[in-house]
Design an enzyme around this catalytic site. Sequence first.
Site, PDB file in Angstrom:
ATOM      1  N   THR A  48       0.845  -1.200   0.000  1.00 39.90           N
ATOM      2  CA  THR A  48       0.000   0.000   0.000  1.00 39.90           C
ATOM      3  C   THR A  48       0.879   1.249   0.000  1.00 39.90           C
ATOM      4  O   THR A  48       1.920   1.273   0.651  1.00 39.90           O
ATOM      5  CB  THR A  48      -0.897  -0.020   1.257  1.00 39.90           C
ATOM      6  OG1 THR A  48      -1.750  -1.158   1.164  1.00 39.90           O
ATOM      7  CG2 THR A  48      -1.755   1.235   1.362  1.00 39.90           C
TER       8      THR A  48
ATOM      9  N   THR B 277       4.420   4.691  -3.585  1.00 39.65           N
ATOM     10  CA  THR B 277       5.545   4.103  -4.331  1.00 39.65           C
ATOM     11  C   THR B 277       5.133   2.776  -4.949  1.00 39.65           C
ATOM     12  O   THR B 277       5.345   2.529  -6.138  1.00 39.65           O
ATOM     13  CB  THR B 277       6.764   3.918  -3.401  1.00 39.65           C
ATOM     14  OG1 THR B 277       6.943   5.103  -2.632  1.00 39.65           O
ATOM     15  CG2 THR B 277       8.021   3.632  -4.202  1.00 39.65           C
TER      16      THR B 277
ATOM     17  N   ASP C 132       6.276  -3.818  -1.301  1.00 39.69           N
ATOM     18  CA  ASP C 132       5.613  -2.814  -0.473  1.00 39.69           C
ATOM     19  C   ASP C 132       6.549  -1.621  -0.264  1.00 39.69           C
ATOM     20  O   ASP C 132       7.757  -1.726  -0.486  1.00 39.69           O
ATOM     21  CB  ASP C 132       5.218  -3.437   0.884  1.00 39.69           C
ATOM     22  CG  ASP C 132       4.026  -2.734   1.509  1.00 39.69           C
ATOM     23  OD1 ASP C 132       3.717  -1.589   1.125  1.00 39.69           O
ATOM     24  OD2 ASP C 132       3.389  -3.332   2.403  1.00 39.69           O
TER      25      ASP C 132
ATOM     26  N   ASP D   8       8.128   3.740   5.375  1.00 41.12           N
ATOM     27  CA  ASP D   8       8.265   5.127   5.845  1.00 41.12           C
ATOM     28  C   ASP D   8       9.703   5.434   6.228  1.00 41.12           C
ATOM     29  O   ASP D   8      10.164   6.561   6.081  1.00 41.12           O
ATOM     30  CB  ASP D   8       7.330   5.367   7.038  1.00 41.12           C
ATOM     31  CG  ASP D   8       5.899   5.038   6.676  1.00 41.12           C
ATOM     32  OD1 ASP D   8       5.484   5.410   5.568  1.00 41.12           O
ATOM     33  OD2 ASP D   8       5.212   4.370   7.477  1.00 41.12           O
TER      34      ASP D   8
ATOM     35  N   LYS E 248       6.789   1.144   9.021  1.00 38.68           N
ATOM     36  CA  LYS E 248       5.716   1.211   8.037  1.00 38.68           C
ATOM     37  C   LYS E 248       4.412   1.609   8.728  1.00 38.68           C
ATOM     38  O   LYS E 248       4.321   1.610   9.925  1.00 38.68           O
ATOM     39  CB  LYS E 248       5.528  -0.173   7.373  1.00 38.68           C
ATOM     40  CG  LYS E 248       6.643  -0.500   6.410  1.00 38.68           C
ATOM     41  CD  LYS E 248       6.432  -1.814   5.688  1.00 38.68           C
ATOM     42  CE  LYS E 248       5.121  -1.992   4.992  1.00 38.68           C
ATOM     43  NZ  LYS E 248       4.745  -0.921   4.075  1.00 38.68           N
ATOM     44  N   GLY E 249       3.420   1.939   7.898  1.00 37.16           N
ATOM     45  CA  GLY E 249       2.085   2.133   8.466  1.00 37.16           C
ATOM     46  C   GLY E 249       1.547   3.539   8.463  1.00 37.16           C
ATOM     47  O   GLY E 249       0.442   3.761   8.955  1.00 37.16           O
TER      48      GLY E 249
ATOM     49  N   GLY F  18       0.291   4.924   6.137  1.00 35.08           N
ATOM     50  CA  GLY F  18      -0.960   4.824   5.377  1.00 35.08           C
ATOM     51  C   GLY F  18      -2.022   4.010   6.120  1.00 35.08           C
ATOM     52  O   GLY F  18      -3.132   3.834   5.617  1.00 35.08           O
TER      53      GLY F  18
ATOM     54  N   GLU G 139      -0.354  -5.432   5.899  1.00 32.91           N
ATOM     55  CA  GLU G 139       0.981  -5.438   5.267  1.00 32.91           C
ATOM     56  C   GLU G 139       1.901  -6.436   5.963  1.00 32.91           C
ATOM     57  O   GLU G 139       2.667  -7.150   5.314  1.00 32.91           O
ATOM     58  CB  GLU G 139       1.597  -4.041   5.331  1.00 32.91           C
ATOM     59  CG  GLU G 139       0.919  -3.049   4.405  1.00 32.91           C
ATOM     60  CD  GLU G 139       1.460  -1.634   4.532  1.00 32.91           C
ATOM     61  OE1 GLU G 139       1.354  -0.891   3.558  1.00 32.91           O
ATOM     62  OE2 GLU G 139       1.964  -1.266   5.609  1.00 32.91           O
TER      63      GLU G 139
ATOM     64  N   LYS H 184      13.706   8.001   2.378  1.00 29.27           N
ATOM     65  CA  LYS H 184      13.274   7.059   3.430  1.00 29.27           C
ATOM     66  C   LYS H 184      14.451   6.408   4.165  1.00 29.27           C
ATOM     67  O   LYS H 184      14.250   5.712   5.159  1.00 29.27           O
ATOM     68  CB  LYS H 184      12.401   5.949   2.827  1.00 29.27           C
ATOM     69  CG  LYS H 184      11.195   6.446   2.035  1.00 29.27           C
ATOM     70  CD  LYS H 184      10.185   7.108   2.920  1.00 29.27           C
ATOM     71  CE  LYS H 184       8.942   7.608   2.208  1.00 29.27           C
ATOM     72  NZ  LYS H 184       8.100   6.636   1.632  1.00 29.27           N
TER      73      LYS H 184
HETATM   74  C1  A5P Z   1       1.049   2.008   4.344  1.00 28.84           C
HETATM   75  O1  A5P Z   1       0.423   1.693   5.522  1.00 28.84           O
HETATM   76  C2  A5P Z   1       2.512   2.238   4.559  1.00 28.84           C
HETATM   77  O2  A5P Z   1       3.164   1.227   5.238  1.00 28.84           O
HETATM   78  C3  A5P Z   1       3.208   2.529   3.256  1.00 28.84           C
HETATM   79  O3  A5P Z   1       3.764   1.386   2.679  1.00 28.84           O
HETATM   80  C4  A5P Z   1       4.268   3.502   3.531  1.00 28.84           C
HETATM   81  O4  A5P Z   1       3.671   4.580   4.248  1.00 28.84           O
HETATM   82  C5  A5P Z   1       4.949   4.026   2.275  1.00 28.84           C
HETATM   83  O5  A5P Z   1       4.085   4.797   1.508  1.00 28.84           O
HETATM   84  P1  A5P Z   1       4.618   5.754   0.378  1.00 28.84           P
HETATM   85  O6  A5P Z   1       5.229   4.903  -0.659  1.00 28.84           O
HETATM   86  O7  A5P Z   1       3.382   6.463  -0.098  1.00 28.84           O
HETATM   87  O8  A5P Z   1       5.584   6.705   1.012  1.00 28.84           O
END
Ligand code: A5P
Length: 214
Positions: A26, A29, A77, A80, A90-91, A93, A99, A117
């Site tokens: 999710t 990226t 995946d 962050d 992560k997380g 989102g 995930e 990152k």
């Molecule tokens: C979702 O819950 C997150 O773990 C995303 O994988 C993480 O925030 C990376 O997202 P972006 O690719 O939008 O930075």
Amino acid sequence: MEELKRSAAEKAVELIENGMVVGLGTGSTVSYAIKLIGKTRKVTGVPTSVETEKLAKKCGIRLGSIEDFDVIDIDIDGADEIDGSLNLSKGLGGALYREKVVALMSKTFVVVADESKLVEKLCEKAPVSVELLPFGYRRTMRELESLGCRCVLREKRSDNGNMLVSCYFEPLQSIEDLAKEIKSITGVVEHGLFIGMASKCFIGGRRGVITLER
Ligand code: A5P
């Protein structure tokens, strides 16, 4: 920045062969990878969020339920934060629980990100995301704060209907110990620290894509 994300995502898709069962992460990226998979591969996708499920359907990817598989061939995946040992936070989102389940079931867990990152230590730039059961969540937040963080409730609930919080820790502690302590709190469903799980990270940078491997 979008170009850096796209270049990392393209590298990850090179690892995907027709017929594979693929975990679909999710975030912004991995969405580049999902769009490319839809155009170039015949696979079965296992989405990690409602948002990803919608995108994958739009891209024409055949979807399977997680309960249909014991093992997933490869999971792609985002993250962050990524440290030099390929530990992840992560997380942001809100999809961390699904995930993590999909990543744990995967033979290969591949992370795609842009160079912003990369950190020396986790918690440097991003909070630790934690999913909590709704019943008694204020008590759970106090328990989290007793570990030394500022804990902020997010407005959005997870796809599982649970609460989400951001825990702002200082980046000095042992991340393995912190992960265990968070997990041991009653009311915590899961946290966004992915320790020792990623096999490979593709990092999009201005000078090209860097590959970090375990
Ligand atoms: C979702 O819950 C997150 O773990 C995303 O994988 C993480 O925030 C990376 O997202 P972006 O690719 O939008 O930075």
